[in-house]
Scaffold this motif. Structure first.
Motif, PDB file in Angstrom:
ATOM      1  N   ILE A  57      16.854 -10.025   3.622  1.00 18.96           N
ATOM      2  CA  ILE A  57      15.568  -9.679   4.208  1.00 18.96           C
ATOM      3  C   ILE A  57      15.391  -8.165   4.184  1.00 18.96           C
ATOM      4  CG2 ILE A  57      16.427  -9.550   6.589  1.00 18.96           C
ATOM      5  CD1 ILE A  57      13.782 -10.944   7.428  1.00 18.96           C
ATOM      6  N   ASP A  58      14.184  -7.700   3.917  1.00 17.79           N
ATOM      7  CA  ASP A  58      13.821  -6.283   3.962  1.00 17.79           C
ATOM      8  C   ASP A  58      12.559  -6.190   4.814  1.00 17.79           C
ATOM      9  OD1 ASP A  58      12.869  -3.678   3.544  1.00 17.79           O
ATOM     10  OD2 ASP A  58      13.732  -3.599   1.527  1.00 17.79           O
ATOM     11  N   GLU A  59      12.741  -5.852   6.092  1.00 24.28           N
ATOM     12  CA  GLU A  59      11.600  -5.834   7.003  1.00 24.28           C
ATOM     13  C   GLU A  59      10.632  -4.710   6.670  1.00 24.28           C
ATOM     14  OE1 GLU A  59      13.105  -5.772  10.950  1.00 24.28           O
ATOM     15  OE2 GLU A  59      13.921  -7.808  10.853  1.00 24.28           O
ATOM     16  N   ALA A  60      11.150  -3.589   6.168  1.00 22.57           N
ATOM     17  CA  ALA A  60      10.262  -2.490   5.808  1.00 22.57           C
ATOM     18  C   ALA A  60       9.353  -2.890   4.652  1.00 22.57           C
ATOM     19  CB  ALA A  60      11.076  -1.246   5.453  1.00 22.57           C
ATOM     20  N   LEU A  61       9.929  -3.561   3.665  1.00 22.05           N
ATOM     21  CA  LEU A  61       9.133  -4.022   2.524  1.00 22.05           C
ATOM     22  C   LEU A  61       8.309  -5.243   2.906  1.00 22.05           C
ATOM     23  CD1 LEU A  61       8.785  -3.125  -0.447  1.00 22.05           C
ATOM     24  CD2 LEU A  61      10.497  -4.843  -1.060  1.00 22.05           C
TER      25      LEU A  61
ATOM     26  N   VAL B  12      -9.857  -7.120   2.866  1.00 17.72           N
ATOM     27  CA  VAL B  12      -8.856  -6.090   2.593  1.00 17.72           C
ATOM     28  C   VAL B  12      -7.474  -6.660   2.918  1.00 17.72           C
ATOM     29  CG1 VAL B  12      -7.995  -3.795   3.194  1.00 17.72           C
ATOM     30  CG2 VAL B  12     -10.463  -4.216   3.061  1.00 17.72           C
ATOM     31  N   ASN B  13      -6.647  -6.779   1.884  1.00 17.28           N
ATOM     32  CA  ASN B  13      -5.304  -7.320   2.065  1.00 17.28           C
ATOM     33  C   ASN B  13      -4.325  -6.597   1.151  1.00 17.28           C
ATOM     34  OD1 ASN B  13      -5.363  -9.869   3.883  1.00 17.28           O
ATOM     35  ND2 ASN B  13      -7.173 -10.079   2.588  1.00 17.28           N
ATOM     36  N   TYR B  14      -3.038  -6.609   1.546  1.00 19.12           N
ATOM     37  CA  TYR B  14      -1.999  -5.949   0.783  1.00 19.12           C
ATOM     38  C   TYR B  14      -1.098  -6.979   0.092  1.00 19.12           C
ATOM     39  CZ  TYR B  14      -2.794  -1.342   2.946  1.00 19.12           C
ATOM     40  OH  TYR B  14      -3.327  -0.148   3.353  1.00 19.12           O
ATOM     41  N   ALA B  15      -0.435  -6.495  -0.926  1.00 17.69           N
ATOM     42  CA  ALA B  15       0.622  -7.267  -1.599  1.00 17.69           C
ATOM     43  C   ALA B  15       1.745  -6.315  -1.975  1.00 17.69           C
ATOM     44  CB  ALA B  15       0.091  -7.971  -2.833  1.00 17.69           C
ATOM     45  N   VAL B  16       3.003  -6.814  -1.943  1.00 20.27           N
ATOM     46  CA  VAL B  16       4.149  -6.047  -2.416  1.00 20.27           C
ATOM     47  C   VAL B  16       4.209  -6.197  -3.934  1.00 20.27           C
ATOM     48  CG1 VAL B  16       6.637  -5.735  -2.281  1.00 20.27           C
ATOM     49  CG2 VAL B  16       5.365  -6.484  -0.262  1.00 20.27           C
ATOM     50  N   PRO B  17       4.217  -5.091  -4.710  1.00 27.79           N
ATOM     51  CA  PRO B  17       4.182  -5.211  -6.178  1.00 27.79           C
ATOM     52  C   PRO B  17       5.498  -5.726  -6.738  1.00 27.79           C
ATOM     53  CG  PRO B  17       4.407  -2.914  -5.529  1.00 27.79           C
ATOM     54  CD  PRO B  17       4.187  -3.684  -4.262  1.00 27.79           C
TER      55      PRO B  17
ATOM     56  N   ALA C  11       8.835  -3.458  -6.954  1.00 28.11           N
ATOM     57  CA  ALA C  11       9.545  -3.300  -5.674  1.00 28.11           C
ATOM     58  C   ALA C  11      10.292  -4.588  -5.312  1.00 28.11           C
ATOM     59  CB  ALA C  11       8.562  -2.919  -4.576  1.00 28.11           C
ATOM     60  N   ILE C  12       9.684  -5.725  -5.608  1.00 27.95           N
ATOM     61  CA  ILE C  12      10.351  -7.004  -5.331  1.00 27.95           C
ATOM     62  C   ILE C  12      11.611  -7.142  -6.164  1.00 27.95           C
ATOM     63  CG2 ILE C  12      10.136  -9.509  -5.561  1.00 27.95           C
ATOM     64  CD1 ILE C  12       7.174  -9.217  -4.917  1.00 27.95           C
TER      65      ILE C  12
ATOM     66  N   GLU D  60       0.177   4.515   1.034  1.00 32.98           N
ATOM     67  CA  GLU D  60       1.528   3.949   1.081  1.00 32.98           C
ATOM     68  C   GLU D  60       1.997   3.503  -0.307  1.00 32.98           C
ATOM     69  OE1 GLU D  60      -0.609   2.302   4.841  1.00 32.98           O
ATOM     70  OE2 GLU D  60      -1.092   2.841   2.750  1.00 32.98           O
ATOM     71  N   GLU D  61       3.277   3.789  -0.578  1.00 35.92           N
ATOM     72  CA  GLU D  61       3.887   3.313  -1.814  1.00 35.92           C
ATOM     73  C   GLU D  61       4.268   1.835  -1.656  1.00 35.92           C
ATOM     74  OE1 GLU D  61       4.167   4.994  -4.551  1.00 35.92           O
ATOM     75  OE2 GLU D  61       3.514   6.960  -3.811  1.00 35.92           O
ATOM     76  N   ASN D  62       4.574   1.213  -2.782  1.00 31.85           N
ATOM     77  CA  ASN D  62       4.997  -0.199  -2.817  1.00 31.85           C
ATOM     78  C   ASN D  62       3.982  -1.121  -2.158  1.00 31.85           C
ATOM     79  OD1 ASN D  62       7.412   0.418  -4.144  1.00 31.85           O
ATOM     80  ND2 ASN D  62       8.469   0.809  -2.191  1.00 31.85           N
ATOM     81  N   ARG D  63       2.718  -0.805  -2.395  1.00 37.53           N
ATOM     82  CA  ARG D  63       1.638  -1.649  -1.878  1.00 37.53           C
ATOM     83  C   ARG D  63       0.538  -1.751  -2.938  1.00 37.53           C
ATOM     84  NH1 ARG D  63       4.880  -2.841   1.198  1.00 37.53           N
ATOM     85  NH2 ARG D  63       4.859  -2.900   3.485  1.00 37.53           N
TER      86      ARG D  63
END
Length: 611
Positions: A453-457, A562-567, A570-571, A517-520
């Motif tokens: 798990i990566d809570e920050a990501l 408006v929604n985010y996704a982890v690219p 980064a995954i 923010e990066e990774n978004r």
């Protein structure tokens, strides 16, 4: 007796052969023995017979035309029975390898057991001398004082003597029990094995051949009853065993139920259940007289997908407790459940375009009885052509209310989406969807645990407790996402209300978050909570990210799309660090919309949190 036996020989033996052929050959042809030894002299034969009888039981000794003495086990009513016993005893090393099955045509005088014939005692006891009669001494008469008048004391009336209790019938000796057992028919011996099996002592085939397995079972039953474990039932013990067995059968009321509408025939405990109704995919048998026992017969047309859908959804029923065995095979499945209030056992199979099976439900105090009922249901279960009318759609695509026919459904605290990332069923999902869960399931059927798990990501990897074989898994896009390109989001928008994911369409608005923010990835798409954790597909069908939802800003109300996704990059970096393999999409692959729709449905899963 020995002196009489020694006189056999020569002409006497030949005469006996003719007498035997004239009187006993017909009976012998119908019986078989397992001949284990032969001895030249009678003393050795009788000594060995005693030892073998104590160890194996059912030993008979016969004079042979050669003046030798054969020691055999039996008789058995058929050659099959005799060969079965011979095979068992040879496998255990209890008899010589050259023991053979005999038809008894050369057996003359029976010399063992010697029923009704006196035999010299091995240790004769001296007769105890009778005690000499004691000398009788006359008692002096009591002196009575003169002139003293003694008042007459009335004698009390004698109390009636209690009637003596009848003495119990004497128990049969071992020799008598062995002799009586030889008189049993094949059906009576099979019934004894069936009763022993019912009480959990006998686990082998019902073959009516009393070999070592049956002897051990009889000894175990005798020991459980507090009797001496001889391995041979007396007449009283045999009656007790059969009466107990028949009494339990009567208490359960086991009857064969043939349901022509459902196309199923099966033995059911009809003293505890009664037919209620048909409601696809079940024929309901409700509890009778507060027995706490229920039965569902499963019947519906369908495919292998119908079977698999039923397997997944039945685990959401309250009648299938969470603790228990789960096993799904190619064309069948087994579900067991148990808690402190309920037990259930479900078996279903797919054959000839129909899904059929049964569920037995009971309360814990019925455990011992149901342990005996289940094998009888399993052994008697048979199917006929025909099934309950098809419900609206297949189990993998219909709502539970249409499938589960009024049964109570167990619901998770909440559900989110996830997706397979390898061929063993590893799942990627949103971190906060599983962080505080007592139990996590995939598609409400498979228990899973957090592997990384990566809570920050905001992402987590789940491993199923039992490896799965998904129909498809994610192929990540190896290139950076393109600004303004169209996307497809796959997710369970309505959580566990639907059994297939919903596709939502949108586009990429930015390659960073609103605050840089990066990774978004910032998306423009209307989504629901159930969609979070699901895959975001690019135009060519590769996975470009994982949906994490709207950015958290307590002071502002952002637009609903408006929604985010982890690219994907980064995954993949997170997966590499967690030593979890993942695949990438080849550059030359382009996935048509209809293929993407199917693939998205196959790789997207429902991730449920239970507390």
């Amino acid at each position: 007796m020995k002196a009489c036996i020694r006189r056999w020989g020569g002409l006497a033996a030949s005469a006996s052969v003719f007498a035997f052929l004239a009187t006993g050959s017909v009976q012998a042809q119908d019986q078989r023995w397992v001949q284990v030894e032969a001895h030249r002299d009678i003393d050795t034969a009788l000594e060995r017979a005693e030892l073998l009888d104590q160890r194996l039981g059912n030993i008979s000794g016969f004079l042979l035309p050669s003046s030798w003495y054969a020691l055999s086990i039996g008789p058995y009513e058929s050659e099959v029975d005799a060969f079965t016993v011979r095979r068992q005893l040879r496998a255990e090393g209890a008899i010589p390898a050259d023991a053979f099955v005999s038809n008894g045509l050369d057996y003359l005088e029976q010399v063992f057991p010697t029923d009704g014939t006196e035999r010299p005692a091995l240790t004769p006891e001296a007769e105890a001398p009778e005690p000499e009669p004691e000398a009788q001494v006359e008692a002096p008469e009591p002196e009575v004082e003169e002139d003293v008048e003694i008042a007459a004391i009335p004698e009390p009336e004698p109390e009636p003597e209690p009637e003596p209790e009848p003495e119990p019938e004497p128990e049969e000796t071992l020799r008598e029990a062995q002799a009586n057992e030889r008189l049993l028919t094949r059906d009576e011996r099979a019934e004894i094995q069936t009763a022993l099996q019912w009480f959990g002592h006998y686990t082998m085939a019902i073959d009516a051949a009393f070999g070592p397995g049956t002897r051990r079972s009889i000894s175990a039953w005798q020991d459980a009853q507090g009797d001496e474990p001889t391995g041979f039932l007396t007449t009283r013990q045999r009656a007790e065993l059969i009466d107990s067995y028949m009494g339990e059968l009567a208490a359960l009321g086991m009857q064969n139920m043939r349901d022509d509408v459902a196309g199923i025939s099966i033995d059911l405990p009809m003293a505890m259940v009664e037919f209620d109704r048909h409601e696809t995919p079940f024929a309901h048998f409700r509890a009778k007289d507060d027995s706490g026992v229920q039965v569902l017969l499963i019947s519906q047309p369908g495919t292998q997908a119908t079977l698999f859908g039923l397997y997944e959804i039945m685990q959401t029923l309250e009648i299938v407790p969470l603790e228990g065995e789960r096993e799904r095979r190619q064309n069948s499945f087994l579900l067991t459940g148990q808690n402190d209030k309920l037990r259930s056992h479900t078996v279903a199979q797919f054959r000839n375009g129909e899904v059929k099976g049964y569920t037995l439900i009971w309360t814990p105090e019925r455990d011992a009885q149901m342990a005996r009922v289940l094998p009888m249901m399993e052994a008697s279960f048979a199917t006929m052509p025909g099934a309950l009318p098809e419900s609206a759609g297949q189990p993998s695509t219909v709502q539970r209310a249409a499938l589960l026919a009024g049964l109570s459904v167990r619901r998770p605290e909440f559900s989110r989406s996830g997706f397979y990332i390898d061929a063993t069923g590893t799942v990627l999902t949103k971190a906060d969807a599983v962080a505080q869960c007592g139990r996590i399931t995939i598609d409400e059927a498979y228990n899973a645990r957090i592997h990384a798990i990566d809570e920050a990501l905001g992402v987590a990897v789940l491993k199923p407790e039992t490896p799965l074989v998904p129909l498809a898994f994610a192929q990540f896009e190896d290139r950076d996402a393109s600004l303004g390109s169209e996307i497809t989001i796959s997710g369970f928008s309505f959580e566990d209300m639907m059994t297939r994911p919903v596709l939502t369409f949108g586009r990429i608005e930015d390659l960073r978050g609103l605050a840089g923010e990066e990774n978004r990835l910032r998306l423009s798409a209307e989504v629901r909570l159930g969609d979070l954790g699901g895959p975001v597909f690019g135009t060519n069908g590769g996975v470009i990210g994982l949906l994490t939802g709207a950015p958290q800003d307590g002071t502002r109300q952002l637009p609903g799309d408006v929604n985010y996704a982890v690219p994907a990059p980064a995954i993949r970096a997170f997966l590499d660090a967690a030593r979890v393999s993942s695949g990438t999409l080849r550059e030359d692959v382009v996935m048509p919309p209809e293929v993407l729709t199917r693939i998205a449905g196959d790789l997207t899963v429902l991730v449920s949190c239970w507390n």
